[in-house]
Design a protein around this motif. Structure first.
Motif, PDB file in Angstrom:
ATOM      1  N   LEU A 106       6.373  -8.572  15.380  1.00 32.15           N
ATOM      2  CA  LEU A 106       7.589  -8.378  14.683  1.00 32.15           C
ATOM      3  C   LEU A 106       7.566  -6.980  13.893  1.00 32.15           C
ATOM      4  O   LEU A 106       6.765  -7.055  12.862  1.00 32.15           O
ATOM      5  N   PHE A 108       9.713  -5.498  10.623  1.00 36.56           N
ATOM      6  CA  PHE A 108      10.664  -5.773   9.903  1.00 36.56           C
ATOM      7  C   PHE A 108      11.408  -4.784   9.261  1.00 36.56           C
ATOM      8  O   PHE A 108      10.836  -3.593   8.960  1.00 36.56           O
ATOM      9  N   GLY A 109      12.759  -4.848   8.897  1.00 32.46           N
ATOM     10  CA  GLY A 109      13.532  -3.899   8.134  1.00 32.46           C
ATOM     11  C   GLY A 109      13.001  -3.943   6.539  1.00 32.46           C
ATOM     12  O   GLY A 109      12.426  -5.183   6.476  1.00 32.46           O
ATOM     13  N   ASN A 110      13.563  -3.392   5.875  1.00 29.36           N
ATOM     14  CA  ASN A 110      13.433  -3.370   4.409  1.00 29.36           C
ATOM     15  C   ASN A 110      14.143  -4.497   3.669  1.00 29.36           C
ATOM     16  O   ASN A 110      14.052  -4.805   2.604  1.00 29.36           O
TER      17      ASN A 110
END
Lengths: 117, 112
Positions: A106, A108-110
């Motif tokens: 995965l 991830f964004g912030n």
């Protein structure tokens, strides 16, 4: 290349208002996930999109929460009539997963930090 | 069902070793490990698959006991950059959910 992009990065809203959180996944990633992370806590699954299949909404905490995704692109998480307990960081992730996520990392964004006052 | 991680927190000196454990009550397809630094997004470390295959970084090692549904992450000769919260994510076989369920995390602090 570009990673997962989320907007806004911070959102302060008044109790009872609706909010929309946006996620732009990595190009070509067919799977998209929303997780919620309360302060100092783990990652709580909300919803999962895989290509054109019906989304897995089993993690949504109430009917005030909904999410949409257009094809394999942008997703929007909407929280209606926000409550103080909705305050958290909302994380979006994407992956190349085909039939499942068992062998695909995965990304991830912030996140969007939501504060309900 | 959420996997159980232990310990909840650990403090190390640079150069020391640590083991973080993740245990599930369900048979698993895979276990993922991620590290999250304060205020940042979780970052992928490793995937351990049923059958023994691993995918991840060369400097990190881990094990996956399929029979016990347990995984351990081994951090050797720790560096300051290892500090952060480590999460395991599990992919159970008996649910229709095709998304990871994460543990509550292990907070690791490496001191000089």
């Amino acid at each position: 290349g570009a990673g997962v992009s989320q907007s806004p990065s911070n959102k302060v809203t008044e109790k009872g208002k609706d909010v929309e959180l946006r996620c732009d996944p990595i190009s070509g990633h067919t799977a998209l996930y929303w997780y919620r992370q309360r302060l100092g806590q783990g990652l709580e699954f909300l919803i999962y999109f895989q290509g054109n299949s019906a989304p897995d909404k089993s993690g949504l905490p109430s009917d005030r929460f909904s999410a949409e995704r257009t094809g394999e692109s942008v997703s929007t998480l909407t929280i209606q009539r926000t409550q103080q307990e909705d305050s958290a960081v909302y994380l979006c992730a994407s992956s190349l997963a085909g039939q499942g996520i068992y062998n695909s990392p995965l990304h991830f964004g912030n996140g969007t930090r939501l504060t309900v006052t | 069902q959420q996997p159980v991680q232990s310990p909840q927190a650990v403090i190390l000196r640079e150069g020391e070793d640590a083991v973080i454990n993740c245990s599930s009550s369900k048979a698993l397809y895979s276990v993922h490990w991620y590290r999250q630094k304060h205020g940042e997004a979780p970052v992928f470390l490793m995937i351990l698959l049923k059958g023994g295959e691993q995918k991840g970084h060369e400097k990190i090692s881990a094990s996956f006991n399929e029979k016990k549904q347990q995984s351990s992450l081994y951090l050797t000769a720790s560096q300051l950059s290892y500090s952060g919260t480590y999460f395991c994510g599990t992919d159970p076989m008996d649910t229709g959910r095709r998304a990871l369920t994460f543990g509550s995390g292990t907070r690791l602090q490496v001191q000089p």
